[in-house]
Design a protein around this motif. Structure first.
Motif, PDB file in Angstrom:
ATOM      1  N   SER A 267     -16.292  22.530  34.892  1.00  0.00           N
ATOM      2  CA  SER A 267     -15.589  21.130  34.930  1.00  0.00           C
ATOM      3  C   SER A 267     -16.277  20.235  33.937  1.00  0.00           C
ATOM      4  CB  SER A 267     -15.518  20.666  36.463  1.00  0.00           C
ATOM      5  OG  SER A 267     -16.959  20.350  36.629  1.00  0.00           O
ATOM      6  N   GLU A 268     -17.091  20.635  33.169  1.00  0.00           N
ATOM      7  CA  GLU A 268     -18.005  19.903  32.258  1.00  0.00           C
ATOM      8  C   GLU A 268     -16.951  18.832  31.219  1.00  0.00           C
ATOM      9  OE1 GLU A 268     -20.516  22.386  30.100  1.00  0.00           O
ATOM     10  OE2 GLU A 268     -21.749  22.744  31.800  1.00  0.00           O
ATOM     11  N   ASN A 269     -15.678  19.683  30.899  1.00  0.00           N
ATOM     12  CA  ASN A 269     -15.113  19.142  29.779  1.00  0.00           C
ATOM     13  C   ASN A 269     -13.829  18.240  30.403  1.00  0.00           C
ATOM     14  OD1 ASN A 269     -16.502  20.190  27.677  1.00  0.00           O
ATOM     15  ND2 ASN A 269     -15.174  22.005  27.761  1.00  0.00           N
ATOM     16  N   ILE A 270     -13.999  18.036  31.871  1.00  0.00           N
ATOM     17  CA  ILE A 270     -12.917  17.142  32.423  1.00  0.00           C
ATOM     18  C   ILE A 270     -13.087  15.794  31.990  1.00  0.00           C
ATOM     19  CG2 ILE A 270     -11.795  16.715  34.511  1.00  0.00           C
ATOM     20  CD1 ILE A 270     -12.408  19.193  35.701  1.00  0.00           C
ATOM     21  N   PRO A 271     -11.885  14.937  31.358  1.00  0.00           N
ATOM     22  CA  PRO A 271     -12.119  13.727  31.021  1.00  0.00           C
ATOM     23  C   PRO A 271     -12.540  12.790  32.432  1.00  0.00           C
ATOM     24  CG  PRO A 271     -10.320  14.641  30.123  1.00  0.00           C
ATOM     25  CD  PRO A 271     -10.558  15.492  31.270  1.00  0.00           C
ATOM     26  N   GLU A 272     -13.329  11.651  32.284  1.00  0.00           N
ATOM     27  CA  GLU A 272     -13.771  10.856  33.385  1.00  0.00           C
ATOM     28  C   GLU A 272     -12.350  10.096  33.565  1.00  0.00           C
ATOM     29  OE1 GLU A 272     -15.910   9.031  36.043  1.00  0.00           O
ATOM     30  OE2 GLU A 272     -16.252  10.573  34.934  1.00  0.00           O
ATOM     31  N   ASN A 273     -12.157  10.280  35.015  1.00  0.00           N
ATOM     32  CA  ASN A 273     -11.086   9.498  35.651  1.00  0.00           C
ATOM     33  C   ASN A 273     -11.356   8.107  36.176  1.00  0.00           C
ATOM     34  OD1 ASN A 273      -8.782   8.766  36.759  1.00  0.00           O
ATOM     35  ND2 ASN A 273      -8.966  10.148  38.583  1.00  0.00           N
ATOM     36  N   PRO A 274     -10.821   7.016  35.655  1.00  0.00           N
ATOM     37  CA  PRO A 274     -11.378   5.669  36.179  1.00  0.00           C
ATOM     38  C   PRO A 274     -10.929   5.319  37.581  1.00  0.00           C
ATOM     39  CG  PRO A 274      -9.443   5.485  34.864  1.00  0.00           C
ATOM     40  CD  PRO A 274     -10.129   6.771  34.501  1.00  0.00           C
ATOM     41  N   GLY A 275      -9.904   6.468  38.120  1.00  0.00           N
ATOM     42  CA  GLY A 275      -9.319   6.232  39.485  1.00  0.00           C
ATOM     43  C   GLY A 275      -9.798   7.298  40.371  1.00  0.00           C
ATOM     44  N   LYS A 276     -11.237   7.714  40.092  1.00  0.00           N
ATOM     45  CA  LYS A 276     -11.431   9.071  40.671  1.00  0.00           C
ATOM     46  C   LYS A 276     -11.585   9.034  42.082  1.00  0.00           C
ATOM     47  CE  LYS A 276     -16.393   7.853  39.316  1.00  0.00           C
ATOM     48  NZ  LYS A 276     -17.499   8.304  38.926  1.00  0.00           N
ATOM     49  N   LYS A 277     -11.570   7.789  42.894  1.00  0.00           N
ATOM     50  CA  LYS A 277     -11.639   7.530  44.249  1.00  0.00           C
ATOM     51  C   LYS A 277     -10.586   8.394  44.767  1.00  0.00           C
ATOM     52  CE  LYS A 277     -15.214   3.886  45.047  1.00  0.00           C
ATOM     53  NZ  LYS A 277     -15.504   3.817  43.526  1.00  0.00           N
ATOM     54  N   TYR A 278      -9.247   8.013  44.282  1.00  0.00           N
ATOM     55  CA  TYR A 278      -8.089   8.562  44.690  1.00  0.00           C
ATOM     56  C   TYR A 278      -7.390   9.649  43.905  1.00  0.00           C
ATOM     57  CZ  TYR A 278      -6.311   4.945  41.876  1.00  0.00           C
ATOM     58  OH  TYR A 278      -5.904   4.202  40.604  1.00  0.00           O
TER      59      TYR A 278
ATOM     60  N   THR B  36       0.438  10.064  32.781  1.00  0.00           N
ATOM     61  CA  THR B  36      -0.189  10.173  31.418  1.00  0.00           C
ATOM     62  C   THR B  36      -1.725  10.942  31.512  1.00  0.00           C
ATOM     63  OG1 THR B  36       0.818   7.890  31.001  1.00  0.00           O
ATOM     64  CG2 THR B  36      -1.225   8.641  29.442  1.00  0.00           C
ATOM     65  N   ARG B  37      -2.403  10.666  32.432  1.00  0.00           N
ATOM     66  CA  ARG B  37      -3.482  11.373  32.458  1.00  0.00           C
ATOM     67  C   ARG B  37      -3.323  12.786  32.828  1.00  0.00           C
ATOM     68  NH1 ARG B  37      -7.319  12.714  36.094  1.00  0.00           N
ATOM     69  NH2 ARG B  37      -6.118  12.033  37.853  1.00  0.00           N
ATOM     70  N   THR B  38      -2.485  13.276  33.483  1.00  0.00           N
ATOM     71  CA  THR B  38      -2.206  14.747  33.931  1.00  0.00           C
ATOM     72  C   THR B  38      -1.746  15.371  32.518  1.00  0.00           C
ATOM     73  OG1 THR B  38      -1.451  14.108  36.054  1.00  0.00           O
ATOM     74  CG2 THR B  38      -0.960  16.349  35.024  1.00  0.00           C
ATOM     75  N   PHE B  39      -0.868  14.591  31.665  1.00  0.00           N
ATOM     76  CA  PHE B  39      -0.574  15.136  30.595  1.00  0.00           C
ATOM     77  C   PHE B  39      -1.732  15.302  29.395  1.00  0.00           C
ATOM     78  CE2 PHE B  39       1.284  14.424  26.236  1.00  0.00           C
ATOM     79  CZ  PHE B  39       2.207  15.634  26.360  1.00  0.00           C
TER      80      PHE B  39
ATOM     81  N   ALA C 135      -5.494  18.547  26.630  1.00  0.00           N
ATOM     82  CA  ALA C 135      -7.024  19.010  26.295  1.00  0.00           C
ATOM     83  C   ALA C 135      -7.401  20.332  26.598  1.00  0.00           C
ATOM     84  CB  ALA C 135      -7.722  17.973  27.113  1.00  0.00           C
ATOM     85  N   ALA C 136      -6.606  20.846  27.739  1.00  0.00           N
ATOM     86  CA  ALA C 136      -6.998  22.323  28.070  1.00  0.00           C
ATOM     87  C   ALA C 136      -6.318  23.298  27.066  1.00  0.00           C
ATOM     88  CB  ALA C 136      -6.235  22.601  29.631  1.00  0.00           C
ATOM     89  N   TYR C 137      -5.091  23.092  26.503  1.00  0.00           N
ATOM     90  CA  TYR C 137      -4.420  23.751  25.626  1.00  0.00           C
ATOM     91  C   TYR C 137      -5.148  23.736  24.301  1.00  0.00           C
ATOM     92  CZ  TYR C 137      -0.450  25.811  23.081  1.00  0.00           C
ATOM     93  OH  TYR C 137       0.395  26.362  22.360  1.00  0.00           O
TER      94      TYR C 137
END
Length: 281
Positions: free
Chosen positions: A48-59, A88-91, A96-98
Motif C-alpha cells: 500500500s506504499e503507493n496509495i495516495p493520502e486520503n484527506p477523508g481517511k477516517k471514513y 474523483t479519488r476512486t478514479f 494511478a494503478a493503471y
C-alpha cells in the motif's frame, strides 16, 4: 456483549479481505462483471506504499490492493460515508494503478486492466430511473455506445439499496452482500444460507467478537466514533453553507423590494429579515 462485529469497519474488513486470498477472490468473482473464462483463480496482495493520502481517511479507506493470475489489478474499498469527492479519488486511484504498471522502456501492450470495487454504505447515486444497487463506469464512445473500453472499471455497490434475491446465478453475490449488510453488533441469529456456505462461514468466524483483543475492540469502537464525528462535521458545514445561501438570497430580494419602494416592515415580513437588517441595505 454482541457476538459479531460489523464487517464494514476498517479493522474487520481488512481482516476478512486483506489477509485471506480465498475470501477476496470469492468477493471479486461474485461482484465484478467477469466472464467465466476470466474468473480469478489466484491473487497476490500488493504493497500500500503507493496509495495516495486520503484527506477523508477516517471514513474512507483503500482496504485491499491485489493482482490476479491474469495480472489484472484490483482495488477494493469500503466507503462508510459518501462524499462527491470520493468518485474523483476512486478514479484517481484506478488511473494511478493503471499507469504505474508501465516500467521504463516497456510497451503499452503490457498494461493490464484495473478494477476498482467500491462498497458504499450509503445511497450515493440518484438517477431518475432507479436501475439497481450496482453502478458500473467504463470508457465509452459517446457516438457508438457499443464501443466500451474496460481498461479501467469503476464498480460502485450501494449497500443500502441491496435487496436479496433467489437467483441461483447470483448466489455468491447475494451471500456476500447479505454478509456485509446483515451482520453487525445487533445480529442475534445468522441466516442458515450464510452458515452453510464455507467461505461466508469463515468470514463470520473472523468477525466474531471473541476473535479480537481489548485493544482491537477499542480501535473498532473509535472507528465508528470517528465516522459519526466526520458525518456531523460535514453535515454541519453543509447546513451552514445552505443557511448562508438562503440568507444571501433573502438579502438580495430585500434589496430589490426596497428599490421598488416597498415598506421596510413589509420587506422584513416577506424575507424574515429584521427591519434593522433591511434598513442597512
Amino acid at each position: 456483549m454482541s457476538k459479531y462485529l460489523d464487517p464494514k469497519a476498517d479493522l474487520t474488513f481488512k481482516k476478512v479481505f486483506g489477509k485471506n486470498k480465498r475470501l477476496v477472490m470469492s468477493l471479486l468473482n461474485a461482484l465484478l462483471p467477469l466472464s467465466e473464462d476470466m474468473k480469478i483463480i489466484d491473487v497476490e496482495y500488493l504493497s500500500s506504499e503507493n496509495i495516495p493520502e486520503n484527506p477523508g481517511k477516517k471514513y474512507s479507506i483503500v482496504d485491499v490492493r491485489c493482482t490476479d493470475n491474469f495480472n489484472r489489478h484490483f482495488i477494493v474499498e469500503m466507503q462508510s460515508y459518501w462524499t462527491q469527492e470520493f468518485f474523483t479519488r476512486t478514479f484517481f486511484n484506478a488511473t494511478a494503478a493503471y499507469s504505474n504498471q508501465l516500467a521504463k522502456g516497456k510497451a503499452f501492450e503490457e498494461l493490464k486492466d484495473v478494477y476498482a470495487l467500491s462498497l458504499i454504505n450509503e445511497e450515493a447515486f440518484c438517477y431518475e430511473k432507479d436501475d439497481g444497487y450496482i453502478q458500473e463506469f467504463y470508457i465509452i464512445n459517446k457516438n457508438h455506445t457499443e464501443d466500451v473500453r474496460k481498461y479501467l472499471s469503476l464498480i460502485f455497490v450501494e449497500l443500502p439499496k441491496f435487496k436479496p434475491s433467489n437467483s441461483a446465478e447470483e448466489k455468491m453475490k447475494n451471500l456476500w452482500l447479505k454478509f456485509l449488510t446483515q451482520i453487525d453488533e445487533n445480529t442475534v441469529e445468522v441466516e442458515q444460507d450464510l452458515l452453510e456456505n464455507e467461505e461466508i462461514h469463515e468470514a463470520l468466524d473472523i468477525v466474531k467478537t471473541s476473535a479480537y483483543s481489548d485493544s482491537e475492540l477499542a480501535d473498532y469502537r473509535k472507528y465508528w466514533l470517528d465516522i459519526s464525528t466526520e458525518k456531523s462535521a460535514i453535515q454541519g458545514a453543509e447546513k451552514r453553507a445552505e443557511e448562508k445561501g438562503e440568507r444571501n438570497k433573502a438579502l438580495e430580494i430585500a434589496k430589490n423590494l426596497k428599490q421598488m419602494g416597498i415598506s421596510v416592515a413589509d420587506i422584513a415580513k416577506a424575507t424574515q429579515l429584521s427591519e434593522k437588517e433591511v434598513n442597512k441595505l
